[in-house]
Write a protein that holds these residues in place. Structure first.
Motif, PDB file in Angstrom:
ATOM      1  N   ALA A  91       0.758  -1.309  -0.033  1.00 39.24           N
ATOM      2  CA  ALA A  91       0.113  -0.100  -0.009  1.00 39.24           C
ATOM      3  C   ALA A  91       0.757   1.371  -0.054  1.00 39.24           C
ATOM      4  CB  ALA A  91      -0.870   0.072   1.089  1.00 39.24           C
ATOM      5  N   LYS A  92       1.877   1.144   0.773  1.00 39.62           N
ATOM      6  CA  LYS A  92       2.873   2.204   0.779  1.00 39.62           C
ATOM      7  C   LYS A  92       3.460   2.421  -0.595  1.00 39.62           C
ATOM      8  CE  LYS A  92       6.820   4.118   3.401  1.00 39.62           C
ATOM      9  NZ  LYS A  92       7.890   3.739   4.478  1.00 39.62           N
ATOM     10  N   GLN A  93       3.868   1.585  -1.399  1.00 40.91           N
ATOM     11  CA  GLN A  93       4.344   1.869  -2.637  1.00 40.91           C
ATOM     12  C   GLN A  93       3.420   2.443  -3.688  1.00 40.91           C
ATOM     13  OE1 GLN A  93       5.748  -2.323  -3.243  1.00 40.91           O
ATOM     14  NE2 GLN A  93       7.961  -1.860  -3.033  1.00 40.91           N
ATOM     15  N   LEU A  94       2.280   1.916  -3.469  1.00 35.76           N
ATOM     16  CA  LEU A  94       1.041   2.273  -4.295  1.00 35.76           C
ATOM     17  C   LEU A  94       0.752   3.734  -4.114  1.00 35.76           C
ATOM     18  CD1 LEU A  94      -0.994   1.879  -6.501  1.00 35.76           C
ATOM     19  CD2 LEU A  94      -2.463   0.927  -4.650  1.00 35.76           C
ATOM     20  N   LEU A  95       0.913   4.247  -2.845  1.00 33.44           N
ATOM     21  CA  LEU A  95       0.553   5.641  -2.390  1.00 33.44           C
ATOM     22  C   LEU A  95       1.709   6.468  -3.009  1.00 33.44           C
ATOM     23  CD1 LEU A  95      -1.469   7.517  -1.021  1.00 33.44           C
ATOM     24  CD2 LEU A  95       0.130   7.133   1.016  1.00 33.44           C
ATOM     25  N   ALA A  96       3.107   5.901  -3.029  1.00 37.18           N
ATOM     26  CA  ALA A  96       4.136   6.622  -3.567  1.00 37.18           C
ATOM     27  C   ALA A  96       4.055   6.826  -5.035  1.00 37.18           C
ATOM     28  CB  ALA A  96       5.500   5.782  -3.257  1.00 37.18           C
ATOM     29  N   LEU A  97       3.355   5.958  -5.910  1.00 36.61           N
ATOM     30  CA  LEU A  97       3.203   6.319  -7.020  1.00 36.61           C
ATOM     31  C   LEU A  97       2.134   7.418  -7.499  1.00 36.61           C
ATOM     32  CD1 LEU A  97       3.587   2.269  -8.400  1.00 36.61           C
ATOM     33  CD2 LEU A  97       5.151   4.470  -8.727  1.00 36.61           C
ATOM     34  N   ASN A  98       1.405   7.556  -6.632  1.00 34.36           N
ATOM     35  CA  ASN A  98       0.416   8.576  -6.662  1.00 34.36           C
ATOM     36  C   ASN A  98       0.161   9.679  -5.583  1.00 34.36           C
ATOM     37  OD1 ASN A  98      -1.611   6.928  -8.669  1.00 34.36           O
ATOM     38  ND2 ASN A  98      -0.770   5.386  -7.436  1.00 34.36           N
ATOM     39  N   PRO A  99       1.267  10.472  -5.443  1.00 35.40           N
ATOM     40  CA  PRO A  99       1.458  11.426  -4.417  1.00 35.40           C
ATOM     41  C   PRO A  99       0.217  12.355  -4.186  1.00 35.40           C
ATOM     42  CG  PRO A  99       2.888  11.945  -6.462  1.00 35.40           C
ATOM     43  CD  PRO A  99       2.343  10.565  -6.514  1.00 35.40           C
ATOM     44  N   ASP A 100      -0.661  12.465  -5.282  1.00 34.92           N
ATOM     45  CA  ASP A 100      -1.659  13.358  -5.140  1.00 34.92           C
ATOM     46  C   ASP A 100      -2.341  12.908  -4.030  1.00 34.92           C
ATOM     47  OD1 ASP A 100      -0.690  15.039  -7.168  1.00 34.92           O
ATOM     48  OD2 ASP A 100      -2.059  14.105  -8.632  1.00 34.92           O
ATOM     49  N   TYR A 101      -2.426  11.696  -3.426  1.00 37.31           N
ATOM     50  CA  TYR A 101      -3.167  11.393  -2.485  1.00 37.31           C
ATOM     51  C   TYR A 101      -2.821  11.351  -0.860  1.00 37.31           C
ATOM     52  CZ  TYR A 101      -6.768   9.682  -6.200  1.00 37.31           C
ATOM     53  OH  TYR A 101      -7.175   9.676  -7.226  1.00 37.31           O
ATOM     54  N   ASN A 102      -1.558  11.864  -0.981  1.00 35.63           N
ATOM     55  CA  ASN A 102      -0.615  11.588   0.255  1.00 35.63           C
ATOM     56  C   ASN A 102      -1.273  12.722   1.364  1.00 35.63           C
ATOM     57  OD1 ASN A 102       1.448  10.129  -0.531  1.00 35.63           O
ATOM     58  ND2 ASN A 102       2.731  11.810  -1.257  1.00 35.63           N
ATOM     59  N   ASP A 103      -2.018  13.597   0.815  1.00 38.51           N
ATOM     60  CA  ASP A 103      -2.528  14.258   2.233  1.00 38.51           C
ATOM     61  C   ASP A 103      -3.835  13.783   2.660  1.00 38.51           C
ATOM     62  OD1 ASP A 103      -4.025  14.691  -0.166  1.00 38.51           O
ATOM     63  OD2 ASP A 103      -4.562  16.864   0.102  1.00 38.51           O
ATOM     64  N   ASN A 104      -4.485  13.027   1.893  1.00 41.34           N
ATOM     65  CA  ASN A 104      -5.727  12.382   2.279  1.00 41.34           C
ATOM     66  C   ASN A 104      -6.059  11.296   1.471  1.00 41.34           C
ATOM     67  OD1 ASN A 104      -8.029  11.654   3.454  1.00 41.34           O
ATOM     68  ND2 ASN A 104      -9.197  13.341   2.764  1.00 41.34           N
ATOM     69  N   PRO A 105      -5.559   9.881   1.833  1.00 40.25           N
ATOM     70  CA  PRO A 105      -5.638   8.888   1.180  1.00 40.25           C
ATOM     71  C   PRO A 105      -7.389   8.243   1.030  1.00 40.25           C
ATOM     72  CG  PRO A 105      -3.737   8.329   2.499  1.00 40.25           C
ATOM     73  CD  PRO A 105      -4.404   9.823   2.707  1.00 40.25           C
ATOM     74  N   LEU A 106      -7.974   8.725   2.164  1.00 38.35           N
ATOM     75  CA  LEU A 106      -9.277   8.713   2.035  1.00 38.35           C
ATOM     76  C   LEU A 106     -10.082   8.925   1.046  1.00 38.35           C
ATOM     77  CD1 LEU A 106      -9.817   8.223   6.072  1.00 38.35           C
ATOM     78  CD2 LEU A 106      -9.401   6.482   4.314  1.00 38.35           C
ATOM     79  N   ARG A 107      -9.713   9.953   0.441  1.00 38.54           N
ATOM     80  CA  ARG A 107     -10.682  10.829  -0.749  1.00 38.54           C
ATOM     81  C   ARG A 107     -10.676  10.086  -2.124  1.00 38.54           C
ATOM     82  NH1 ARG A 107      -7.947  14.017  -4.143  1.00 38.54           N
ATOM     83  NH2 ARG A 107      -5.692  14.346  -3.833  1.00 38.54           N
ATOM     84  N   LEU A 108      -9.780   8.902  -2.036  1.00 36.21           N
ATOM     85  CA  LEU A 108      -9.756   8.045  -3.271  1.00 36.21           C
ATOM     86  C   LEU A 108     -11.452   7.406  -3.564  1.00 36.21           C
ATOM     87  CD1 LEU A 108      -8.181   6.663  -5.448  1.00 36.21           C
ATOM     88  CD2 LEU A 108      -8.097   4.505  -3.751  1.00 36.21           C
ATOM     89  N   GLN A 109     -11.769   7.748  -4.896  1.00 29.22           N
ATOM     90  CA  GLN A 109     -13.223   7.264  -5.215  1.00 29.22           C
ATOM     91  C   GLN A 109     -13.016   6.234  -6.147  1.00 29.22           C
ATOM     92  OE1 GLN A 109     -15.760   8.803  -3.836  1.00 29.22           O
ATOM     93  NE2 GLN A 109     -14.264   9.784  -2.458  1.00 29.22           N
ATOM     94  N   ILE A 110     -14.444   5.714  -6.423  1.00 26.39           N
ATOM     95  CA  ILE A 110     -14.465   4.558  -7.546  1.00 26.39           C
ATOM     96  C   ILE A 110     -14.492   5.425  -8.721  1.00 26.39           C
ATOM     97  CG2 ILE A 110     -16.103   3.268  -8.412  1.00 26.39           C
ATOM     98  CD1 ILE A 110     -17.570   2.558  -5.624  1.00 26.39           C
ATOM     99  N   GLY A 111     -13.804   4.966  -9.452  1.00 28.89           N
ATOM    100  CA  GLY A 111     -13.580   5.704 -10.927  1.00 28.89           C
ATOM    101  C   GLY A 111     -12.396   6.227 -11.067  1.00 28.89           C
ATOM    102  N   ASP A 112     -11.682   6.635  -9.886  1.00 30.02           N
ATOM    103  CA  ASP A 112     -10.299   7.472 -10.026  1.00 30.02           C
ATOM    104  C   ASP A 112      -9.410   6.490 -10.689  1.00 30.02           C
ATOM    105  OD1 ASP A 112     -11.506   9.226  -8.729  1.00 30.02           O
ATOM    106  OD2 ASP A 112     -10.491   9.035  -6.878  1.00 30.02           O
ATOM    107  N   THR A 113      -8.392   6.819 -11.363  1.00 29.69           N
ATOM    108  CA  THR A 113      -7.633   6.172 -11.821  1.00 29.69           C
ATOM    109  C   THR A 113      -5.992   6.483 -11.288  1.00 29.69           C
ATOM    110  OG1 THR A 113      -8.186   6.383 -14.023  1.00 29.69           O
ATOM    111  CG2 THR A 113      -6.070   5.932 -13.928  1.00 29.69           C
TER     112      THR A 113
END
Length: 390
Positions: free
Chosen positions: A293-315
């Protein structure tokens, strides 16, 4: 000094008084006016832009009883693209032109020249920068160990100790026509010689080069003579050195063995978990793609401030850019394959493209370099027949 007699007030006895003569002091402007009457010109067969990269050294007109040393040189470009260095002086007298590998190195070569009237454009001295190489088979290479010995007028002019550690640069030692020593002029690295070509219109003769794996012994040094050089060293063909520098060279197309391509990153669209009816979690998505999960978050730094805002349909990105190496191509040797010891060849004709750096453990392939112009002379110092030179 003058002597005058006069009678002082109060009628003292007649005395003789001497008055010292003080020459007039020239103002700075008057001194400068005198300094432009004569000039000395040096022609170096390279462009002004090449002077620093070719390490052409520093120049001084040695001081005389009539004039202080002159160290300021004005740089201009010759009509054929070469460099002219001009020094102005006050006296038309024989002068020693001193050349050092850098200013105040403490080891200088000396040439006898004489200034001419300003504006005559007379060339007092001409020099050619050149590099040294060694031939093995049908290729020239850069040796990484050993010594070069450069002779002018049948006398040792410079000793060059190669730096080793897979580098083909060298140090200058303080050895000269009278002394053989291990002492270095400095720890600076050099990669070319500056050959004296003409001094006061006369071509400089007796030029030889010697490449050896080992340093000369004191006994060998004591035996150096014109006959010794003919038996043991290689005579430099100055005409070929000059031709290499002044002839126009066709532009060669470089070819790289190893090309790099980039594979774009993979992406994934977030889905709904059919069991929970909620979006997939970070650990679930990461597990699908062999990530934490840490590696996946590192590939998508836009979610670093709040990983919970990830939504269905996001890429999400699930991989990074990948570099892929293209298959290696075959060697592409230099276009010139016939060489003669003592002759010079333009760099543009001797470099090739090779998969390996070395021809043998002590000899590097000459490959393309953006720091060496196509018409830089490369002198073949020696042809060796065996893996280890003698």
């Amino acid at each position: 000094m003058t002597s005058r007699k006069y009678v002082k007030a109060a009628y003292l006895p007649l005395e003789s008084h001497h008055q010292a003569f003080h020459p007039p002091v020239l103002t700075l402007s008057e001194t400068l006016k005198q300094s432009v009457d004569y000039e000395c010109n040096i022609l170096i067969y390279c462009t002004p832009e090449e002077l620093n990269s070719l390490q052409t050294g520093a120049w001084t007109l040695k001081h005389t009883s009539a004039e202080s040393a002159v160290m300021n040189w004005h740089k201009t470009q010759h009509r054929k693209g070469h460099t002219i260095l001009t020094a102005r002086c006050t006296e038309k007298e024989p002068k020693h032109l001193l050349h050092e590998c850098f200013q105040q190195a403490g080891s200088a070569s000396s040439f006898q020249i004489e200034p001419r009237a300003k504006g005559m454009s007379y060339l007092n001295a001409e020099f050619i920068p050149a590099k040294l190489a060694v031939q093995f088979g049908q290729r020239l290479g850069w040796p990484t160990t050993g010594f070069y010995y450069y002779f002018v007028e049948h006398k040792l002019y410079q000793e060059c100790q190669l730096t080793g550690e897979d580098r083909w640069s060298f140090y200058f030692t303080r050895s000269d026509a009278t002394t053989l020593t291990d002492q270095l002029i400095s720890a600076r690295h050099f990669s070319n010689l500056l050959l004296p070509y003409r001094i006061e219109g006369q071509r400089v003769g007796g030029q030889y080069v010697l490449y050896r794996k080992e340093k000369l012994t004191q006994k060998e040094f004591s035996q150096i003579s014109e006959q010794w050089l003919k038996r043991n060293a290689t005579a430099i063909d100055l005409s070929s050195v000059m031709n290499s520098r002044i002839q126009a060279r066709p532009i060669r197309q470089s070819r790289s063995h190893t090309g790099m391509t980039q594979k774009p990153p993979a992406s994934y669209r977030v889905q709904m978990n059919p069991q929970t009816r909620q979006r997939e979690s970070w650990p679930d998505i990461a597990e699908k793609h062999g990530l934490s999960a840490k590696q996946l978050l590192a590939l998508n730094p836009d979610y670093n401030d709040n990983p919970l805002r990830l939504q269905i349909g996001d890429t999400l990105l699930v991989s990074s850019w990948e570099h892929q190496t293209q298959p290696q191509k075959a060697d592409l040797p230099a276009p010139v394959t016939h060489f003669e010891p003592g002759k010079a060849y333009p760099f543009g004709d001797v470099w090739g493209t090779y998969r390996q750096r070395f021809i043998m453990p002590w000899l590097l392939h000459i490959q393309e370099s953006s720091r060496i112009l196509a018409n830089t002379p490369i002198i073949n110092a020696i042809q060796v027949q065996h893996p280890e030179p003698t």
